[in-house]
Enzyme design. Structure first.
Site, short mmCIF file in Angstrom:
data_model
loop_
_atom_site.label_atom_id
_atom_site.label_comp_id
_atom_site.label_asym_id
_atom_site.label_seq_id
_atom_site.Cartn_x
_atom_site.Cartn_y
_atom_site.Cartn_z
N HIS A 1 -8.49 -3.33 -6.14
CA HIS A 1 -8.39 -3.45 -4.68
C HIS A 1 -9.53 -2.66 -4.04
O HIS A 1 -9.90 -1.59 -4.53
CB HIS A 1 -7.02 -2.94 -4.20
CG HIS A 1 -6.78 -3.26 -2.76
ND1 HIS A 1 -7.33 -2.52 -1.74
CD2 HIS A 1 -6.09 -4.27 -2.17
CE1 HIS A 1 -6.97 -3.06 -0.58
NE2 HIS A 1 -6.22 -4.12 -0.82
N LYS B 1 0.86 -1.20 0.00
CA LYS B 1 0.00 0.00 0.00
C LYS B 1 0.90 1.25 0.00
O LYS B 1 1.97 1.22 -0.58
CB LYS B 1 -0.97 -0.03 1.19
CG LYS B 1 -1.67 -1.39 1.29
CD LYS B 1 -2.84 -1.41 2.21
CE LYS B 1 -3.44 -2.81 2.20
NZ LYS B 1 -4.69 -2.92 2.90
N GLU C 1 -9.63 -0.72 -1.63
CA GLU C 1 -9.31 0.68 -1.31
C GLU C 1 -9.39 1.55 -2.57
O GLU C 1 -9.77 2.72 -2.51
CB GLU C 1 -7.92 0.75 -0.66
CG GLU C 1 -7.98 0.24 0.78
CD GLU C 1 -6.72 -0.45 1.26
OE1 GLU C 1 -5.64 -0.24 0.69
OE2 GLU C 1 -6.82 -1.24 2.24
P1 PGA Z 1 -4.30 -6.73 5.30
O1 PGA Z 1 -4.53 -6.17 3.80
O2 PGA Z 1 -3.47 -7.98 5.15
O3 PGA Z 1 -3.57 -5.64 6.01
O4 PGA Z 1 -5.64 -7.03 5.85
C1 PGA Z 1 -4.81 -7.03 2.73
C2 PGA Z 1 -4.94 -6.25 1.45
O5 PGA Z 1 -5.40 -5.11 1.49
O6 PGA Z 1 -4.58 -6.75 0.38
#
Ligand code: PGA
Length: 262
Positions: A100, A12, A102
């Site tokens: 994704h 990220k 997000e």
């Molecule tokens: P996380 O994120 O392992 O921090 O839950 C997974 C992702 O967003 O791919």
């Protein structure tokens, strides 16, 4: 059907170029304890780290693959701030995360834009890592299967049989991402098997994402349909990401032994 496991770290918006270099040097060193690695290890790094990451894996002839976290569908044009598949391919980047949650939540990514991006990525020989998954309200309303079907069908529309085989799907229930609430392993396996059935393709690799950690990876990897993980938080620290690779590798070995003795 034998499918190669995948362990993908999604950083990220974390890590500078200097952080990236320090991390990769450590991981490259640690992976030397696996002379033959069955797991495909992918690191999805920020755009600014792509070039430095590529240079390091190439210099050290490492099998770690480098991926971007998003891209624009158009190959070039007046899209201020965006990066295209052509630009990623020029750097030798292997894959790109598309859809994704997000990106869907904050940047208006939809199944339709994901579909256009997948096509552009494939045209430029990038492996699309396509994320699907339901919101908590959708799960509570019993809509999980309906939502993931819609996401998969629209995102993959118009792909040839050959192209479908190149895509990696990440089933990431949105309520499990970054929350510490991992989806129960049997349920993650059920949804992943369901997605594979929807795609009518046994060979497509489908990984689980959402709070994967060293202490829950074994339970996930032991199941028949989960081919690996897309991991955010637990990929940020090289030690914990390495543990996830080790667990994936052990599970691959166990599956192999089970097949041989069957
Ligand atoms: P996380 O994120 O392992 O921090 O839950 C997974 C992702 O967003 O791919």
């Amino acid at each position: 059907m034998k499918r190669h496991p995948v362990m993908a770290g999604n950083w990220k918006m974390y890590k500078t170029v200097a952080d990236t270099e320090a991390y990769l040097l450590q991981l490259i060193e640690q992976l030397k304890s696996f002379p033959s690695l069955a797991t495909e290890v992918i690191l999805c790094v920020p755009f600014t780290s792509l070039q430095a990451a590529m240079r390091l894996v190439q210099t050290h002839q490492s099998r770690i693959r480098i991926a971007a976290q998003t891209m624009e569908a158009a190959t070039e044009g007046a899209f201020t701030g965006e990066i295209s598949a052509v630009m990623l391919a020029e750097l030798g980047v292997h894959a790109v995360v598309l859809g994704h949650s997000e990106r869907r939540q904050y940047y208006n990514e939809t199944d339709k834009t994901v579909n256009a991006k997948i096509k552009s990525a494939l045209q430029h020989h990038l492996t699309p890592i396509v994320c699907v998954g339901e919101l908590l309200s959708e799960r509570e309303a019993g809509l999980t299967d309906t939502i993931v079907t819609q996401q998969v069908v629209v995102a993959l529309e118009g792909l040839s049989a050959e192209e479908l085989g190149l895509v990696i799907i990440a089933y990431e229930p949105v309520w499990a991402i970054g929350t510490g609430k991992v989806c129960e392993a049997q349920e993650a396996n059920r949804v992943i098997a369901f997605i594979r059935k929807t795609m009518a393709r046994d060979d497509v690799r489908i990984v689980y994402g959402g709070s994967v950690k060293p202490d829950n990876i074994d339970g996930l990897m032991a199941l028949s349909d989960i081919d690996g993980g897309l991991v955010g938080g637990a990929s940020l620290e090289v030690g914990s990401f390495f543990k996830l690779i080790e667990a994936t590798e052990q599970a691959a070995q166990a599956h192999e032994n089970a097949t041989l003795t069957r």
